[in-house]
Design a protein around this motif. Structure first.
Motif, PDB file in Angstrom:
ATOM      1  N   ALA A  57       0.843  -1.197   0.000  1.00  0.00           N
ATOM      2  CA  ALA A  57       0.000   0.000   0.000  1.00  0.00           C
ATOM      3  C   ALA A  57       0.880   1.248   0.000  1.00  0.00           C
ATOM      4  O   ALA A  57       2.081   1.188   0.270  1.00  0.00           O
ATOM      5  N   ASP A  58       0.270   2.388  -0.317  1.00  0.00           N
ATOM      6  CA  ASP A  58       0.976   3.668  -0.236  1.00  0.00           C
ATOM      7  C   ASP A  58       1.038   4.132   1.212  1.00  0.00           C
ATOM      8  O   ASP A  58       0.104   3.917   1.993  1.00  0.00           O
ATOM      9  N   SER A 113      -5.981   1.065  11.293  1.00  0.00           N
ATOM     10  CA  SER A 113      -5.689   1.657   9.985  1.00  0.00           C
ATOM     11  C   SER A 113      -4.217   2.061   9.879  1.00  0.00           C
ATOM     12  O   SER A 113      -3.476   2.084  10.861  1.00  0.00           O
ATOM     13  N   LYS A 114      -3.819   2.423   8.654  1.00  0.00           N
ATOM     14  CA  LYS A 114      -2.412   2.749   8.439  1.00  0.00           C
ATOM     15  C   LYS A 114      -1.998   4.063   9.080  1.00  0.00           C
ATOM     16  O   LYS A 114      -0.817   4.314   9.280  1.00  0.00           O
ATOM     17  N   GLU A 115      -2.974   4.924   9.420  1.00  0.00           N
ATOM     18  CA  GLU A 115      -2.644   6.191  10.077  1.00  0.00           C
ATOM     19  C   GLU A 115      -2.480   6.041  11.592  1.00  0.00           C
ATOM     20  O   GLU A 115      -2.108   6.995  12.281  1.00  0.00           O
ATOM     21  N   THR A 116      -2.734   4.850  12.133  1.00  0.00           N
ATOM     22  CA  THR A 116      -2.657   4.648  13.577  1.00  0.00           C
ATOM     23  C   THR A 116      -1.249   4.934  14.093  1.00  0.00           C
ATOM     24  O   THR A 116      -0.277   4.405  13.549  1.00  0.00           O
ATOM     25  N   ARG A 153      -2.031  -5.397   5.211  1.00  0.00           N
ATOM     26  CA  ARG A 153      -1.446  -4.526   4.186  1.00  0.00           C
ATOM     27  C   ARG A 153      -0.171  -3.941   4.781  1.00  0.00           C
ATOM     28  O   ARG A 153       0.006  -3.914   6.001  1.00  0.00           O
ATOM     29  N   LEU A 154       0.707  -3.435   3.928  1.00  0.00           N
ATOM     30  CA  LEU A 154       1.932  -2.841   4.452  1.00  0.00           C
ATOM     31  C   LEU A 154       2.447  -1.750   3.529  1.00  0.00           C
ATOM     32  O   LEU A 154       2.155  -1.718   2.338  1.00  0.00           O
ATOM     33  N   PHE A 155       3.215  -0.848   4.132  1.00  0.00           N
ATOM     34  CA  PHE A 155       4.001   0.107   3.353  1.00  0.00           C
ATOM     35  C   PHE A 155       5.374   0.203   3.996  1.00  0.00           C
ATOM     36  O   PHE A 155       5.567  -0.151   5.170  1.00  0.00           O
TER      37      PHE A 155
END
Length: 308
Positions: free
Chosen positions: A151-152, A249-252, A284-286
């Motif tokens: 992911a971005d 979520s990724k913003e955590t 998912r990962l970035f």
């Protein structure tokens, strides 16, 4: 009616060699013309794979000579094993340490042949806990579709210098973040996921030897290095990967240690932050290269990292 291959053509020569090889292995034909083995015994299976195993043993003769004398003591003999007392324990093989060498030795020297497989596999040693000896190995194919996990990264939002510090988050949310930081099971699962991802990534690049050198260093060498996984780029340059895992979520936000921050600065050319998110549902990962403070806003007291 099938057309026969003309004599002495490359196709005909290949067919003759193939027929002779199958005959040497013990195959016969039934009335319908289908190939039939004499039986399904271990001896027959060994015969089928004998030539391939001879080639493998010759190819790996130096490895066997170098490592078998020192590692042979780990292997159970027939007299060691008591079937009624066996207590099997699985150990995941990562990196290139003793466990990887044991797996390779077993696959080369045990009488029943082991397939090299296709793509990346998760390899396991099977120990008999009652005697502390190796009694088996197996491997399973990677089940995760890693093409869908990348992911971005979230963009870092810069806050004006005269704005009040961001502290408006609910106590429950903050507690969950702290709980995740203390959740060693979640953290370990995330690190193992990244180890498998790095194996897959390097194999996709055609770098199978580098893939076999990926190491879960937080487990093989211990905590405190400042990163969790040793991997490589396509040119062999080391990547020091720090893994942070969340079920959210990724913003955590997440927590970093002073050691991790300092190491990310000292080894900024090699350091990679790998953020795994939505881990319990659909991982998912970035990845972000370089020092942590280049990408995250860090609270100076708690080292709570966020992208805002």
């Amino acid at each position: 009616m099938k057309e026969a291959a003309q004599a002495f053509t490359p196709e005909a020569r290949i067919k003759r060699h193939l027929r002779q090889h199958l005959t040497d292995l013990g195959f016969t034909k039934d009335e319908s013309g289908a190939l039939v083995l004499p039986d399904a015994s271990k001896a027959t299976v060994r015969t089928l794979h004998r030539k391939q195993r001879e080639d493998k043993l010759a190819e790996n003769a130096a490895f066997i000579a170098n490592h078998l004398p020192s590692l042979q003591t780990y292997f159970a003999s027939g007299t060691d094993v008591r079937p009624e007392a066996i207590r099997p324990v699985l150990q995941l093989v990562t990196g290139t340490g003793v466990e990887a060498k044991l797996f390779r030795l077993a696959s080369l020297t045990w009488s029943v042949p082991v397939s090299s497989g296709f793509g990346r596999r998760m390899r396991y040693l099977v120990w008999d806990q009652s005697i502390g000896k190796l009694i088996g190995i197996f491997a399973i194919g990677e089940l995760t579709d890693f093409t869908k996990v990348i992911a971005d990264a979230p963009a870092r939002r810069h806050i004006a210098s005269d704005a009040a510090p961001y502290r408006d988050y609910a106590p429950v949310k903050r507690d969950y973040i702290a709980r995740e930081a203390r959740n060693t099971t979640l953290g370990l699962a995330g690190e193992e996921f990244v180890v498998r991802f790095e194996h897959w990534r390097l194999n996709q690049l055609g770098q199978t030897k580098l893939a076999d050198r990926v190491e879960h260093v937080s487990q093989t060498r211990g905590d405190g290095l400042g990163y969790d996984v040793l991997s490589f780029d396509a040119n062999g340059k080391e990547r020091f990967i720090e893994v942070k895992t969340t079920a959210f979520s990724k913003e955590t936000p997440f927590f970093v240690t002073r050691n991790e921050l300092n190491f990310s600065k000292d080894a900024s050319d090699h350091f990679v932050l790998c953020r795994l998110f939505e881990f319990r549902l659909k991982p998912r990962l970035f990845a972000l290269n370089g020092a942590l403070d280049q990408h995250c806003a860090l609270d100076p007291v708690t080292y709570r990292a966020s992208f805002a």
